[in-house]
Design a protein around this motif. Structure first.
Motif, mmCIF file in Angstrom:
data_model
loop_
_atom_site.group_PDB
_atom_site.id
_atom_site.type_symbol
_atom_site.label_atom_id
_atom_site.label_comp_id
_atom_site.label_asym_id
_atom_site.label_seq_id
_atom_site.Cartn_x
_atom_site.Cartn_y
_atom_site.Cartn_z
ATOM 1 N N LEU A 33 0.877 -1.218 0.029
ATOM 2 C CA LEU A 33 0.039 -0.053 -0.030
ATOM 3 C C LEU A 33 0.669 1.192 0.097
ATOM 4 O O LEU A 33 1.956 1.295 0.803
ATOM 5 N N VAL A 34 0.593 2.169 -0.883
ATOM 6 C CA VAL A 34 1.319 3.375 -0.927
ATOM 7 C C VAL A 34 0.345 4.506 -0.812
ATOM 8 O O VAL A 34 -0.564 4.775 -1.145
ATOM 9 N N VAL A 39 0.679 -6.302 9.465
ATOM 10 C CA VAL A 39 1.378 -5.824 8.455
ATOM 11 C C VAL A 39 2.784 -5.468 9.100
ATOM 12 O O VAL A 39 3.105 -4.535 9.728
ATOM 13 N N ARG A 40 3.754 -6.350 8.761
ATOM 14 C CA ARG A 40 5.058 -6.513 9.418
ATOM 15 C C ARG A 40 6.147 -5.489 9.151
ATOM 16 O O ARG A 40 7.311 -5.283 9.458
ATOM 17 N N GLY A 62 7.790 -5.418 -9.864
ATOM 18 C CA GLY A 62 6.958 -6.912 -9.665
ATOM 19 C C GLY A 62 5.897 -6.965 -8.558
ATOM 20 O O GLY A 62 5.280 -7.780 -8.248
ATOM 21 N N TYR A 63 5.732 -5.760 -7.860
ATOM 22 C CA TYR A 63 4.901 -5.481 -6.919
ATOM 23 C C TYR A 63 3.087 -5.292 -7.317
ATOM 24 O O TYR A 63 3.213 -4.604 -8.445
ATOM 25 N N ASP A 64 2.567 -5.888 -6.664
ATOM 26 C CA ASP A 64 1.013 -5.325 -6.864
ATOM 27 C C ASP A 64 0.886 -4.247 -5.679
ATOM 28 O O ASP A 64 1.167 -4.423 -4.501
ATOM 29 N N ASP A 113 -6.143 -3.867 3.556
ATOM 30 C CA ASP A 113 -6.654 -5.333 3.358
ATOM 31 C C ASP A 113 -5.888 -6.039 2.349
ATOM 32 O O ASP A 113 -5.705 -5.692 1.246
ATOM 33 N N GLY A 114 -5.076 -7.088 2.799
ATOM 34 C CA GLY A 114 -4.443 -8.025 1.969
ATOM 35 C C GLY A 114 -3.108 -7.651 1.440
ATOM 36 O O GLY A 114 -2.387 -8.271 0.751
ATOM 37 N N VAL A 115 -2.647 -6.447 1.858
ATOM 38 C CA VAL A 115 -1.464 -6.127 1.700
ATOM 39 C C VAL A 115 -0.096 -6.461 2.707
ATOM 40 O O VAL A 115 -0.465 -7.002 3.805
#
Length: 287
Positions: free
Chosen positions: A5-6, A102-103, A25-27, A60-62
């Motif tokens: 997330l940005v 999220v670590r 290569g990141y989503d 969510d999901g990152v």
């Protein structure tokens, strides 16, 4: 880790970071108060980094978060607005990330976190080259907000175990903009003396972000960044003699050498800048 997330995704660094992360290569999910430019993010979300609801949904999901959302200069709001916005946004993003496990987080700090460059008083840095431990003297809301953000990073690590890298960005622009800033600084070098005429090419800024996101180093760390040279096309020691003659120099600087110690970036992140405004300027004139 492949989903990031940005926040501040429509800012100048944010847009470059989104594109750079995708190229690596990141989503990428982007969060911004609004979008004045077309976004390439896989998910372009409208929301406020100060809102627990907005940030929680965006996370969510990152796997990691890059927090860039901020009022980037003290002149862009009242002191109360600048400080409250920046501190609340950073704390909220780190808190929501920690609560959702999220670590890994990277946040944008600033060379101004030690306060001297924007100080309204007649003060100078304690020494050059500037490092992450240089003595602070803060007299503006923006610099204070960035200093507090670095403390928030340490708190997030201690409270939720989130590994956080706070990147102290200097002036970060694309080459064309850097050339305009360099021309202004050439006319009056004193305007950038207290930050050591530091800059970073936007491409290197994105590389530093990716290096920080991928670093396996645990804990919370402040990392200073800068190009390997200064913005102005002059010898660094010449500028120091004229504009900072009383500031101690802790190590010799040759040629246009930088006045920011970037050894921590090299050691912790494996990052070294690749681009110089001066190399680009020479190549532009010869084309």
């Amino acid at each position: 880790m492949n989903r990031v997330l940005v926040t501040g995704a429509d800012g100048s660094i944010g847009r470059a970071a989104v594109s750079g992360l995708q190229a690596a290569g990141y989503d990428v999910a982007g969060l911004s108060l609004r979008y004045d430019h077309a976004s390439t993010a896989n998910r372009a979300l409208v929301g406020d980094a100060r809102s627990a609801t907005d940030v929680s949904a965006a996370l969510d999901g990152v796997d990691a978060v890059l927090h860039l959302a901020a009022i980037p200069h003290p002149s862009l709001g009242t002191p109360e607005e600048v400080f409250e916005n920046n501190v609340a946004a950073t704390f909220n993003v780190l808190a929501q990330a920690g609560q959702q496990e999220v670590r890994r987080a990277v946040i944008a700090s600033s060379i101004n976190a030690f306060g001297v460059p924007m100080n309204v008083n007649d003060v100078e840095p304690a020494y050059y080259p500037l490092d992450e431990e240089v003595e602070a003297d803060i007299a503006d809301a923006y610099s204070l907000s960035k200093s507090v953000d670095e403390q928030s990073a340490r708190m997030a690590w201690r409270r939720w175990g989130t590994d956080v890298i706070a990147l102290r960005f200097p002036l970060v622009k694309a080459r064309e903009e850097l050339l305009r800033f360099a021309a202004m600084a050439e006319r009056d070098p004193s305007i950038m003396a207290r930050e050591g005429w530091a800059y970073l090419d936007l491409r290197d800024g994105v590389r530093a972000i990716i290096a920080a996101l991928e670093s396996p180093v645990p804990g919370a760390h402040v990392v200073g960044l800068a190009a390997d040279d200064i913005l102005i096309d002059r010898q660094t020691d010449e500028l120091l003699r004229k504009y900072a003659p009383d500031v101690p120099l802790r190590q010799a600087v040759e040629g246009r050498g930088s006045l920011v110690d970037t050894s921590r970036a090299r050691e912790l992140l494996g990052f070294a800048p690749e681009h110089s405004i001066h190399d680009q300027a020479v190549s532009a004139m010869t084309r």
